[in-house]
Design an enzyme around this catalytic site. Sequence first.
Site, mmCIF file in Angstrom:
data_model
loop_
_atom_site.group_PDB
_atom_site.id
_atom_site.type_symbol
_atom_site.label_atom_id
_atom_site.label_comp_id
_atom_site.label_asym_id
_atom_site.label_seq_id
_atom_site.Cartn_x
_atom_site.Cartn_y
_atom_site.Cartn_z
ATOM 1 N N LYS A 178 0.842 -1.193 0.000
ATOM 2 C CA LYS A 178 0.000 0.000 0.000
ATOM 3 C C LYS A 178 0.879 1.245 0.000
ATOM 4 O O LYS A 178 1.943 1.272 0.603
ATOM 5 C CB LYS A 178 -0.914 0.006 1.227
ATOM 6 C CG LYS A 178 -1.995 -1.060 1.108
ATOM 7 C CD LYS A 178 -3.009 -1.005 2.214
ATOM 8 C CE LYS A 178 -3.810 0.248 2.293
ATOM 9 N NZ LYS A 178 -4.781 0.462 1.227
ATOM 10 N N SER A 179 0.390 2.294 -0.639
ATOM 11 C CA SER A 179 1.180 3.521 -0.782
ATOM 12 C C SER A 179 1.468 4.202 0.549
ATOM 13 O O SER A 179 2.510 4.831 0.708
ATOM 14 C CB SER A 179 0.486 4.492 -1.737
ATOM 15 O OG SER A 179 -0.764 4.884 -1.229
ATOM 16 N N TYR A 209 2.337 2.857 3.371
ATOM 17 C CA TYR A 209 3.588 2.283 3.880
ATOM 18 C C TYR A 209 4.756 2.570 2.937
ATOM 19 O O TYR A 209 5.859 2.892 3.383
ATOM 20 C CB TYR A 209 3.443 0.775 4.108
ATOM 21 C CG TYR A 209 2.743 0.427 5.398
ATOM 22 C CD1 TYR A 209 3.259 0.848 6.625
ATOM 23 C CD2 TYR A 209 1.582 -0.313 5.418
ATOM 24 C CE1 TYR A 209 2.633 0.533 7.822
ATOM 25 C CE2 TYR A 209 0.944 -0.638 6.611
ATOM 26 C CZ TYR A 209 1.477 -0.213 7.811
ATOM 27 O OH TYR A 209 0.850 -0.530 8.997
ATOM 28 N N ALA A 210 4.544 2.448 1.639
ATOM 29 C CA ALA A 210 5.620 2.683 0.673
ATOM 30 C C ALA A 210 6.203 4.085 0.823
ATOM 31 O O ALA A 210 7.415 4.282 0.711
ATOM 32 C CB ALA A 210 5.110 2.471 -0.753
ATOM 33 N N ARG A 211 5.364 5.062 1.130
ATOM 34 C CA ARG A 211 5.832 6.444 1.299
ATOM 35 C C ARG A 211 6.661 6.624 2.561
ATOM 36 O O ARG A 211 7.241 7.679 2.780
ATOM 37 C CB ARG A 211 4.638 7.388 1.312
ATOM 38 C CG ARG A 211 3.943 7.446 -0.032
ATOM 39 C CD ARG A 211 2.575 8.079 0.075
ATOM 40 N NE ARG A 211 1.792 7.744 -1.089
ATOM 41 C CZ ARG A 211 1.310 8.634 -1.949
ATOM 42 N NH1 ARG A 211 1.520 9.914 -1.758
ATOM 43 N NH2 ARG A 211 0.625 8.234 -2.989
ATOM 44 N N GLU A 231 6.208 -10.696 3.769
ATOM 45 C CA GLU A 231 7.498 -10.179 4.202
ATOM 46 C C GLU A 231 7.397 -8.662 4.132
ATOM 47 O O GLU A 231 7.031 -8.107 3.097
ATOM 48 C CB GLU A 231 8.627 -10.698 3.309
ATOM 49 C CG GLU A 231 10.007 -10.296 3.768
ATOM 50 C CD GLU A 231 10.505 -9.015 3.126
ATOM 51 O OE1 GLU A 231 11.405 -8.369 3.693
ATOM 52 O OE2 GLU A 231 10.011 -8.654 2.058
ATOM 53 N N TYR A 264 -1.873 -25.272 -8.322
ATOM 54 C CA TYR A 264 -1.041 -25.402 -7.118
ATOM 55 C C TYR A 264 -1.497 -26.591 -6.278
ATOM 56 O O TYR A 264 -0.677 -27.344 -5.748
ATOM 57 C CB TYR A 264 -1.105 -24.108 -6.311
ATOM 58 C CG TYR A 264 -0.023 -23.986 -5.270
ATOM 59 C CD1 TYR A 264 1.260 -23.587 -5.625
ATOM 60 C CD2 TYR A 264 -0.271 -24.277 -3.941
ATOM 61 C CE1 TYR A 264 2.264 -23.472 -4.683
ATOM 62 C CE2 TYR A 264 0.728 -24.173 -2.985
ATOM 63 C CZ TYR A 264 1.991 -23.771 -3.363
ATOM 64 O OH TYR A 264 2.988 -23.670 -2.419
#
Length: 184
Positions: free
Chosen positions: A107-108, A110-112, A133, A166
């Site tokens: 999500k942005s 957290y990325a920011r 992770e 799978y």
Amino acid sequence: MGIMPDHWIRKMAREQGMIEPFADSQVRDGVISYGVSSYGYDIRVTDEFKIFNPSQATVIDPKHFDPSSLVDYKGDICTIPPNSFALAKTVEYFRIPRNVLTICVGKSTYARCGIIVNVTPFEPEWEGFVTLEISNTTPLPARIYANEGVAQVIFFQAEEICEVSYADKKGKYQKQQTIVLPKI
């Protein structure tokens, strides 16, 4: 192969149990958002984490991973040390249809903050809680909030059914219930 919209995600969750528990709209008030978005589903992490402890490791080897290099932690806020990572598990349990493949992106919010979420695709007929992770790429401690949005799953529906899913190949991470470490 097309990206599937919100109404398809809602239908698959309700009729086939694709996502449980399921939030059929985005929850935002006072939290990092989670639930259905236009073309994806924002997932949450539980309050269970495994935080990397570099003092216990000499080398990281996916073929011979040392479980003592991770410290178990339970709490509403997980603080990841600088330039380190933690493993977490989703609140949501997934059952991926045979004609669907997903990708998952951070999500942005957290990325920011320099926090990266890494997850491999959910393959056709994979099911379980997802092990995530979460990397802190900054030189400062970083916080992760349990039971709030952390990443978005995007669903791709294939035009044809795959020959081997799978589940057919009895994948090693099938039906995982806990945070699962690397396996060979």
